[in-house]
Design a protein around this motif. Structure first.
Motif, PDB file in Angstrom:
ATOM      1  N   ASN A 121      11.846  -6.919   4.654  1.00 49.70           N
ATOM      2  CA  ASN A 121      10.429  -6.642   4.855  1.00 49.70           C
ATOM      3  C   ASN A 121       9.968  -7.263   6.174  1.00 49.70           C
ATOM      4  O   ASN A 121      10.274  -8.410   6.465  1.00 49.70           O
ATOM      5  N   ILE A 122       9.203  -6.512   6.977  1.00 49.14           N
ATOM      6  CA  ILE A 122       8.734  -7.018   8.268  1.00 49.14           C
ATOM      7  C   ILE A 122       7.212  -7.207   8.276  1.00 49.14           C
ATOM      8  O   ILE A 122       6.580  -7.188   9.333  1.00 49.14           O
ATOM      9  N   ALA A 123       6.629  -7.395   7.100  1.00 53.28           N
ATOM     10  CA  ALA A 123       5.187  -7.637   7.027  1.00 53.28           C
ATOM     11  C   ALA A 123       4.856  -8.948   7.725  1.00 53.28           C
ATOM     12  O   ALA A 123       5.604  -9.921   7.649  1.00 53.28           O
ATOM     13  N   ALA A 124       3.714  -8.974   8.406  1.00 56.77           N
ATOM     14  CA  ALA A 124       3.317 -10.165   9.162  1.00 56.77           C
ATOM     15  C   ALA A 124       2.815 -11.274   8.254  1.00 56.77           C
ATOM     16  O   ALA A 124       2.851 -12.438   8.610  1.00 56.77           O
ATOM     17  N   SER A 125       2.346 -10.929   7.079  1.00 58.00           N
ATOM     18  CA  SER A 125       1.768 -11.917   6.175  1.00 58.00           C
ATOM     19  C   SER A 125       2.520 -11.949   4.851  1.00 58.00           C
ATOM     20  O   SER A 125       2.739 -10.898   4.247  1.00 58.00           O
ATOM     21  N   PRO A 126       2.886 -13.136   4.371  1.00 62.87           N
ATOM     22  CA  PRO A 126       3.528 -13.204   3.050  1.00 62.87           C
ATOM     23  C   PRO A 126       2.558 -12.841   1.925  1.00 62.87           C
ATOM     24  O   PRO A 126       2.975 -12.566   0.812  1.00 62.87           O
ATOM     25  N   ASP A 127       1.262 -12.823   2.224  1.00 60.91           N
ATOM     26  CA  ASP A 127       0.264 -12.444   1.222  1.00 60.91           C
ATOM     27  C   ASP A 127       0.067 -10.940   1.148  1.00 60.91           C
ATOM     28  O   ASP A 127      -0.555 -10.445   0.207  1.00 60.91           O
ATOM     29  N   LEU A 128       0.535 -10.200   2.138  1.00 64.42           N
ATOM     30  CA  LEU A 128       0.381  -8.744   2.163  1.00 64.42           C
ATOM     31  C   LEU A 128       1.712  -8.113   2.565  1.00 64.42           C
ATOM     32  O   LEU A 128       1.895  -7.659   3.687  1.00 64.42           O
ATOM     33  N   MET A 129       2.658  -8.121   1.629  1.00 65.52           N
ATOM     34  CA  MET A 129       3.990  -7.581   1.902  1.00 65.52           C
ATOM     35  C   MET A 129       4.012  -6.055   1.831  1.00 65.52           C
ATOM     36  O   MET A 129       4.801  -5.410   2.510  1.00 65.52           O
ATOM     37  N   VAL A 130       3.149  -5.473   0.996  1.00 66.54           N
ATOM     38  CA  VAL A 130       3.046  -4.019   0.835  1.00 66.54           C
ATOM     39  C   VAL A 130       1.581  -3.640   0.652  1.00 66.54           C
ATOM     40  O   VAL A 130       0.767  -4.478   0.249  1.00 66.54           O
ATOM     41  N   LEU A 131       1.276  -2.389   0.939  1.00 68.74           N
ATOM     42  CA  LEU A 131      -0.041  -1.848   0.580  1.00 68.74           C
ATOM     43  C   LEU A 131       0.109  -1.141  -0.754  1.00 68.74           C
ATOM     44  O   LEU A 131       1.120  -0.481  -1.010  1.00 68.74           O
ATOM     45  N   GLN A 132      -0.904  -1.262  -1.599  1.00 74.66           N
ATOM     46  CA  GLN A 132      -0.873  -0.642  -2.924  1.00 74.66           C
ATOM     47  C   GLN A 132      -1.999   0.372  -3.041  1.00 74.66           C
ATOM     48  O   GLN A 132      -3.087   0.167  -2.506  1.00 74.66           O
ATOM     49  N   SER A 133      -1.752   1.434  -3.780  1.00 73.60           N
ATOM     50  CA  SER A 133      -2.733   2.510  -3.908  1.00 73.60           C
ATOM     51  C   SER A 133      -4.038   2.039  -4.525  1.00 73.60           C
ATOM     52  O   SER A 133      -5.101   2.548  -4.184  1.00 73.60           O
ATOM     53  N   GLU A 134      -3.983   1.064  -5.388  1.00 68.19           N
ATOM     54  CA  GLU A 134      -5.208   0.609  -6.044  1.00 68.19           C
ATOM     55  C   GLU A 134      -6.041  -0.317  -5.178  1.00 68.19           C
ATOM     56  O   GLU A 134      -7.166  -0.640  -5.522  1.00 68.19           O
ATOM     57  N   ARG A 135      -5.520  -0.728  -4.034  1.00 67.60           N
ATOM     58  CA  ARG A 135      -6.230  -1.704  -3.205  1.00 67.60           C
ATOM     59  C   ARG A 135      -6.589  -1.165  -1.819  1.00 67.60           C
ATOM     60  O   ARG A 135      -6.787  -1.949  -0.900  1.00 67.60           O
ATOM     61  N   ILE A 136      -6.645   0.133  -1.665  1.00 67.53           N
ATOM     62  CA  ILE A 136      -7.027   0.669  -0.357  1.00 67.53           C
ATOM     63  C   ILE A 136      -8.310   1.474  -0.478  1.00 67.53           C
ATOM     64  O   ILE A 136      -8.632   2.006  -1.545  1.00 67.53           O
ATOM     65  N   ALA A 137      -9.027   1.542   0.626  1.00 69.21           N
ATOM     66  CA  ALA A 137     -10.197   2.413   0.712  1.00 69.21           C
ATOM     67  C   ALA A 137      -9.704   3.796   1.097  1.00 69.21           C
ATOM     68  O   ALA A 137      -8.801   3.937   1.928  1.00 69.21           O
ATOM     69  N   ARG A 138     -10.262   4.811   0.515  1.00 70.45           N
ATOM     70  CA  ARG A 138      -9.843   6.188   0.786  1.00 70.45           C
ATOM     71  C   ARG A 138     -10.901   6.916   1.599  1.00 70.45           C
ATOM     72  O   ARG A 138     -12.045   6.510   1.651  1.00 70.45           O
ATOM     73  N   THR A 139     -10.493   8.011   2.209  1.00 77.34           N
ATOM     74  CA  THR A 139     -11.439   8.844   2.941  1.00 77.34           C
ATOM     75  C   THR A 139     -12.327   9.580   1.941  1.00 77.34           C
ATOM     76  O   THR A 139     -12.072   9.545   0.732  1.00 77.34           O
ATOM     77  N   GLY A 140     -13.326  10.275   2.434  1.00 76.29           N
ATOM     78  CA  GLY A 140     -14.268  10.982   1.560  1.00 76.29           C
ATOM     79  C   GLY A 140     -13.614  12.003   0.646  1.00 76.29           C
ATOM     80  O   GLY A 140     -14.089  12.237  -0.467  1.00 76.29           O
ATOM     81  N   ASP A 141     -12.521  12.620   1.071  1.00 76.05           N
ATOM     82  CA  ASP A 141     -11.851  13.617   0.228  1.00 76.05           C
ATOM     83  C   ASP A 141     -10.738  13.014  -0.625  1.00 76.05           C
ATOM     84  O   ASP A 141      -9.999  13.735  -1.289  1.00 76.05           O
ATOM     85  N   GLY A 142     -10.591  11.692  -0.619  1.00 76.55           N
ATOM     86  CA  GLY A 142      -9.609  11.019  -1.467  1.00 76.55           C
ATOM     87  C   GLY A 142      -8.254  10.806  -0.823  1.00 76.55           C
ATOM     88  O   GLY A 142      -7.329  10.324  -1.469  1.00 76.55           O
ATOM     89  N   ALA A 143      -8.114  11.167   0.442  1.00 73.96           N
ATOM     90  CA  ALA A 143      -6.829  10.989   1.123  1.00 73.96           C
ATOM     91  C   ALA A 143      -6.649   9.536   1.547  1.00 73.96           C
ATOM     92  O   ALA A 143      -7.609   8.771   1.632  1.00 73.96           O
TER      93      ALA A 143
END
Length: 191
Positions: free
Chosen positions: A115-137
């Motif tokens: 894993n090459i994430a810069a932060s040990p607290d954010l190794m991956v992005l998860q679908s439940e923790r992101i903001a989505r665009t207006g159409d859900g993308a």
């Protein structure tokens, strides 16, 4: 003497073609067992009780722990949507819809799988923790520099890969074996 040279030349060509085709089938697999959608590739037979021989060889070669067929599927991208190899010093924008799933993660790794994430607290992005665009993308930035919105900070330089893992995915269940689209990977800026 001439016939021995022709025999050796023929044997060399046969070995190169045979080993080259095997290497291609086990890394890209596009013509044999892998499913490709834009820059993303997945091996849908992984996790099957009786996978095809190419999938078995791919698993033995990589030696990675794989999800079961009903648990999900992992898509990997080594290039952006224009076919340029991913470079960890560049800024990328991922945009689009993720096919049917309950949960997904996005991870950046080097070519050895670290894993090459810069932060040990954010190794991956998860679908439940992101903001989505207006159409859900999804709209995600993958970059070593600060980016607005959903950002997966990475470190290092050189080639890397993105892994989008779909958990509890229904995309290859039953008769459904087609994927209409995956998120596009656009290179925004590269120093």
């Amino acid at each position: 003497m001439g016939s021995i040279l022709r025999l050796l030349l023929g044997l060399t060509i046969a070995l190169c073609v045979g080993f080259g085709a095997s290497y291609y089938a086990l890394t890209d697999g596009r013509l044999v067992a892998a499913v490709r959608v834009g820059p993303w590739a997945a091996w849908p037979d992984v996790g099957q009780p009786d996978p095809n021989p190419y999938t078995r060889a791919f698993l033995a070669r990589n030696g990675l722990l794989q999800l079961g067929y009903a648990e999900g599927i992992q898509f990997t991208a080594f290039t952006d949507s224009d076919g340029q190899p991913l470079d960890a010093s560049c800024h990328y924008a991922l945009a689009g819809f993720v096919p049917g799933h309950s949960f997904w993660t996005l991870e950046a790794t080097d070519l050895d799988g670290a894993n090459i994430a810069a932060s040990p607290d954010l190794m991956v992005l998860q679908s439940e923790r992101i903001a989505r665009t207006g159409d859900g993308a999804m709209a995600v930035a993958v970059s070593p520099r600060l980016a607005p919105g959903n950002w997966l900070p990475i470190v290092g330089g050189g080639p890397f890969r993105l892994q989008l893992t779909l958990y509890d995915a229904a995309i290859f269940s039953g008769a459904n074996t087609d994927i209409d689209a995956m998120p596009a990977i656009e290179r925004v800026v590269c120093p």
